[in-house]
Design a protein around this motif. Structure first.
Motif, mmCIF file in Angstrom:
data_model
loop_
_atom_site.group_PDB
_atom_site.id
_atom_site.type_symbol
_atom_site.label_atom_id
_atom_site.label_comp_id
_atom_site.label_asym_id
_atom_site.label_seq_id
_atom_site.Cartn_x
_atom_site.Cartn_y
_atom_site.Cartn_z
ATOM 1 N N HIS A 182 0.831 -1.203 0.000
ATOM 2 C CA HIS A 182 0.000 0.000 0.000
ATOM 3 C C HIS A 182 0.869 1.258 0.000
ATOM 4 O O HIS A 182 0.550 2.241 -0.683
ATOM 5 C CB HIS A 182 -0.924 -0.009 1.219
ATOM 6 N N ARG A 183 1.981 1.225 0.749
ATOM 7 C CA ARG A 183 2.867 2.396 0.761
ATOM 8 C C ARG A 183 3.424 2.661 -0.633
ATOM 9 O O ARG A 183 3.598 3.815 -1.032
ATOM 10 C CB ARG A 183 4.008 2.181 1.762
ATOM 11 N N LEU A 184 3.706 1.613 -1.379
ATOM 12 C CA LEU A 184 4.187 1.800 -2.743
ATOM 13 C C LEU A 184 3.074 2.249 -3.671
ATOM 14 O O LEU A 184 3.313 2.958 -4.653
ATOM 15 C CB LEU A 184 4.804 0.500 -3.260
ATOM 16 N N GLU A 185 1.844 1.845 -3.391
ATOM 17 C CA GLU A 185 0.716 2.225 -4.236
ATOM 18 C C GLU A 185 0.501 3.736 -4.220
ATOM 19 O O GLU A 185 0.159 4.330 -5.242
ATOM 20 C CB GLU A 185 -0.558 1.517 -3.757
ATOM 21 N N VAL A 186 0.668 4.349 -3.054
ATOM 22 C CA VAL A 186 0.401 5.786 -2.937
ATOM 23 C C VAL A 186 1.616 6.615 -3.321
ATOM 24 O O VAL A 186 1.520 7.832 -3.455
ATOM 25 C CB VAL A 186 -0.051 6.146 -1.510
ATOM 26 N N ALA A 187 2.782 5.960 -3.493
ATOM 27 C CA ALA A 187 3.985 6.676 -3.902
ATOM 28 C C ALA A 187 3.995 6.802 -5.428
ATOM 29 O O ALA A 187 3.221 6.148 -6.129
ATOM 30 C CB ALA A 187 5.220 5.932 -3.419
ATOM 31 N N PRO A 188 4.875 7.656 -5.977
ATOM 32 C CA PRO A 188 5.009 7.721 -7.438
ATOM 33 C C PRO A 188 5.317 6.339 -8.007
ATOM 34 O O PRO A 188 6.126 5.592 -7.457
ATOM 35 C CB PRO A 188 6.176 8.692 -7.629
ATOM 36 N N ARG A 189 4.714 5.998 -9.154
ATOM 37 C CA ARG A 189 4.831 4.643 -9.693
ATOM 38 C C ARG A 189 6.131 4.479 -10.477
ATOM 39 O O ARG A 189 6.142 4.550 -11.696
ATOM 40 C CB ARG A 189 3.631 4.326 -10.564
ATOM 41 N N THR A 190 7.191 4.288 -9.727
ATOM 42 C CA THR A 190 8.487 4.029 -10.362
ATOM 43 C C THR A 190 9.082 2.710 -9.914
ATOM 44 O O THR A 190 9.952 2.164 -10.592
ATOM 45 C CB THR A 190 9.480 5.164 -10.039
ATOM 46 N N ASN A 191 8.622 2.188 -8.794
ATOM 47 C CA ASN A 191 9.202 0.964 -8.258
ATOM 48 C C ASN A 191 8.779 -0.231 -9.112
ATOM 49 O O ASN A 191 7.623 -0.366 -9.494
ATOM 50 C CB ASN A 191 8.755 0.760 -6.813
ATOM 51 N N ARG A 192 9.750 -1.111 -9.404
ATOM 52 C CA ARG A 192 9.468 -2.282 -10.244
ATOM 53 C C ARG A 192 9.961 -3.566 -9.583
ATOM 54 O O ARG A 192 10.504 -4.444 -10.244
ATOM 55 C CB ARG A 192 10.103 -2.095 -11.627
ATOM 56 N N VAL A 193 9.776 -3.676 -8.293
ATOM 57 C CA VAL A 193 10.117 -4.919 -7.631
ATOM 58 C C VAL A 193 9.138 -5.998 -8.068
ATOM 59 O O VAL A 193 7.955 -5.738 -8.295
ATOM 60 C CB VAL A 193 10.109 -4.761 -6.093
ATOM 61 N N ARG A 194 9.643 -7.206 -8.238
ATOM 62 C CA ARG A 194 8.807 -8.348 -8.603
ATOM 63 C C ARG A 194 8.947 -9.374 -7.476
ATOM 64 O O ARG A 194 9.895 -10.158 -7.452
ATOM 65 C CB ARG A 194 9.268 -8.948 -9.942
ATOM 66 N N LEU A 195 8.032 -9.329 -6.530
ATOM 67 C CA LEU A 195 8.104 -10.171 -5.343
ATOM 68 C C LEU A 195 7.333 -11.466 -5.573
ATOM 69 O O LEU A 195 6.154 -11.446 -5.932
ATOM 70 C CB LEU A 195 7.522 -9.436 -4.130
#
Length: 511
Positions: free
Chosen positions: A149-162
């Motif tokens: 959720h923290r990544l959802e509300v941040a700018p969409r640049t993260n591309r981790v594939r968990l």
């Protein structure tokens, strides 16, 4: 086609991901995992991988992490603090960080650090044996949702594939359940299943169809049994099969001898292994309904029901409606080694530990044929009908299912419980999704018995009782006879007239 956060896109695995030779088959799984790892979408993505033990999940995931330069971490039974220290060490090795930073105090800090690895490029992070981590850290799924959720509300640049991976069981079952929060976020849901009987023959290097059927009845399509449990020992031919049984699965000197017991005692039913073993014994010796199992064990239906549910949740058995009586639910052991163990080895374990396996095997041969080979041959025939025969041969317009079916009026009132039902159909074919309509096809499967016109007449009578009279009279119900000891001239003539389809072992394995 993968889904993440409501968006759909098709991906192709990067060509540089070369599957290692030691990973047998699994081409589709490798391609799907590679596509997920390389997905360029500027957003974090979650994948889930599950399967029964010994199917090669960890080998698959570790190889892909190595191929992509990603991070692979395997959980184990440990306290949360120890797990976080191990994970921190692996993270520092991958990130090139100095091991002098503050220790992670909880999973929230750990997940934030892992997800940050994907800030610059698609970065694969594999957390294997996820259920073991949840047992020591029950709040881990909630921490994972919060981190996403923290990544959802941040700018969409993260591309981790968990990727979260684990053995089939309640924890992974909840993750795979439609409606769960993590299930909705997952862009990859991959189940690593045992190899089908055709691929298993290639795994063991077997060209003789009858020998392949016998070996499959004992060890199924579990890759680890071939490589890690019998030192790659495979029977040379049919004459070597009995000796192979004695020097592998019935030999206390091989890991395969104890594997089935380990799967139940440690992987499935740590708290209540006794009743689970007893239920498996009942199933392995022909008691396939809950009532039959309860009567055989002298147990209450509720106790048997709990054990069946536990075994089913761990993928050890499957439950399906009877093909001719949908109100009757039948339970089948899915792991061939477990069926062999409980029908053949477990009742004779003391003898096997005290005397030579050859004499024990000679005494067990009839039980092996009746309780292991014949049911497994029927299962292979159902697989062939559902997956390899082709819909047109079965009178279908699309995908079909094939299950076992017994008539409501079996005509064998004195048949002992657990004994084979000669009036049943080992193969009942219907269109996929249809459990109550008239069957498209019916089949009998006989191991070791020459088939003649009497078998065809029995099948015709069953079709007349099971299908709409007009369809049965018109011959619209396709009739199938599966046998390993040949077919009479009358049957070959009937096959030439299109009245029946004859299937022998070579045809089961034919392209």
């Amino acid at each position: 086609m993968n889904t993440a956060h409501g968006r759909r896109a098709a991906y192709v695995a990067a060509p540089e991901h070369v599957k290692p030779d030691r990973l047998f088959d699994r081409d589709d799984e490798w391609a799907a995992l590679g596509a997920f790892a390389d997905d360029p979408t500027p957003a974090p993505r979650l994948g889930m991988v599950r399967g029964r033990p010994r199917q090669g999940k960890s080998l698959l995931l570790e190889a892909m992490a190595r191929s992509t330069g990603g991070l692979y971490f395997c959980g184990q039974q440990a306290t949360e603090a120890e797990t976080l220290r191990r994970l921190r060490a692996e993270y520092e090795r991958h990130a090139g960080a100095q091991p002098d930073g503050p220790a992670w105090q909880d999973w929230g800090q750990a997940l934030d650090a892992l997800f940050a690895l994907g800030d610059d490029r698609p970065y694969l992070v594999v957390v294997d044996s996820f259920p073991a981590l949840v047992r020591s850290s029950p709040t881990l799924p909630a921490a994972l949702r919060a981190a996403l959720h923290r990544l959802e509300v941040a700018p969409r640049t993260n591309r981790v594939r968990l990727v979260l991976s684990g053995e089939t069981g309640p924890v992974m079952g909840r993750l795979f359940t439609v409606g769960s929060h993590l299930h909705a976020l997952a862009g990859l849901r991959l189940e690593v299943r045992p190899l089908d009987y055709r691929r298993a023959a290639r795994l063991w290097g077997l060209d003789d169809p009858e020998l392949a059927l016998l070996v499959h009845a004992v060890v199924g399509g579990t890759p680890a049994y071939r490589y890690d449990y019998v030192s790659e020992d495979a029977p040379r031919d049919l004459d070597d099969f009995d000796d192979w049984i004695c020097r592998t699965v019935l030999s206390p000197r091989t890991p395969l001898f104890a594997e089935a017991r380990h799967l139940v005692d440690e992987e499935v039913a740590q708290a209540t292994p006794g009743i689970c073993h007893s239920v498996l014994t009942a199933l392995a010796t022909g008691r396939t309904t809950q009532g039959e199992v309860a009567t055989f064990l002298g147990q209450q239906l509720a106790d048997v029901s709990r054990a069946l549910t536990l075994l089913r949740d761990h993928g050890v058995l499957r439950s399906e409606p009877d093909g001719l009586r949908p109100a009757v639910t039948r339970h089948r052991i899915t792991d061939q080694l477990l069926a062999f163990e409980h029908a053949v080895a477990r009742p004779r374990r003391t003898e096997l530990e005290q005397t030579d396996a050859a004499s024990v095997w000679r005494a067990a041969r009839d039980d092996f044929t009746a309780y292991v080979v014949e049911p497994q041959f029927g299962d292979v025939c159902r697989q062939w009908a559902a997956r390899f025969a082709g819909p047109a041969l079965l009178g279908a317009d699309g995908p079909v299912t094939a299950v076992y079916g017994s008539p409501a009026d079996p005509g064998e009132p004195d048949r002992p419980t657990g004994a084979p039902d000669a009036t049943a159909a080992e193969v009942v074919v219907r269109s996929a999704g249809d459990t109550v309509g008239p069957p498209l096809a019916l089949g009998l499967a006989r191991w070791g018995t020459p088939m003649d016109a009497g078998h065809l007449e029995r099948l015709r009578a069953l079709a007349a009782r099971s299908a709409e009279p007009a369809r049965a009279a018109a011959g619209d119900v396709r009739l199938l006879l599966f046998g390993t000891r040949g077919f009479s001239d009358d049957l070959h003539a009937a096959a030439d007239r299109g009245e029946v389809v004859l299937v022998d072992p070579p045809r089961l394995y034919a392209p």
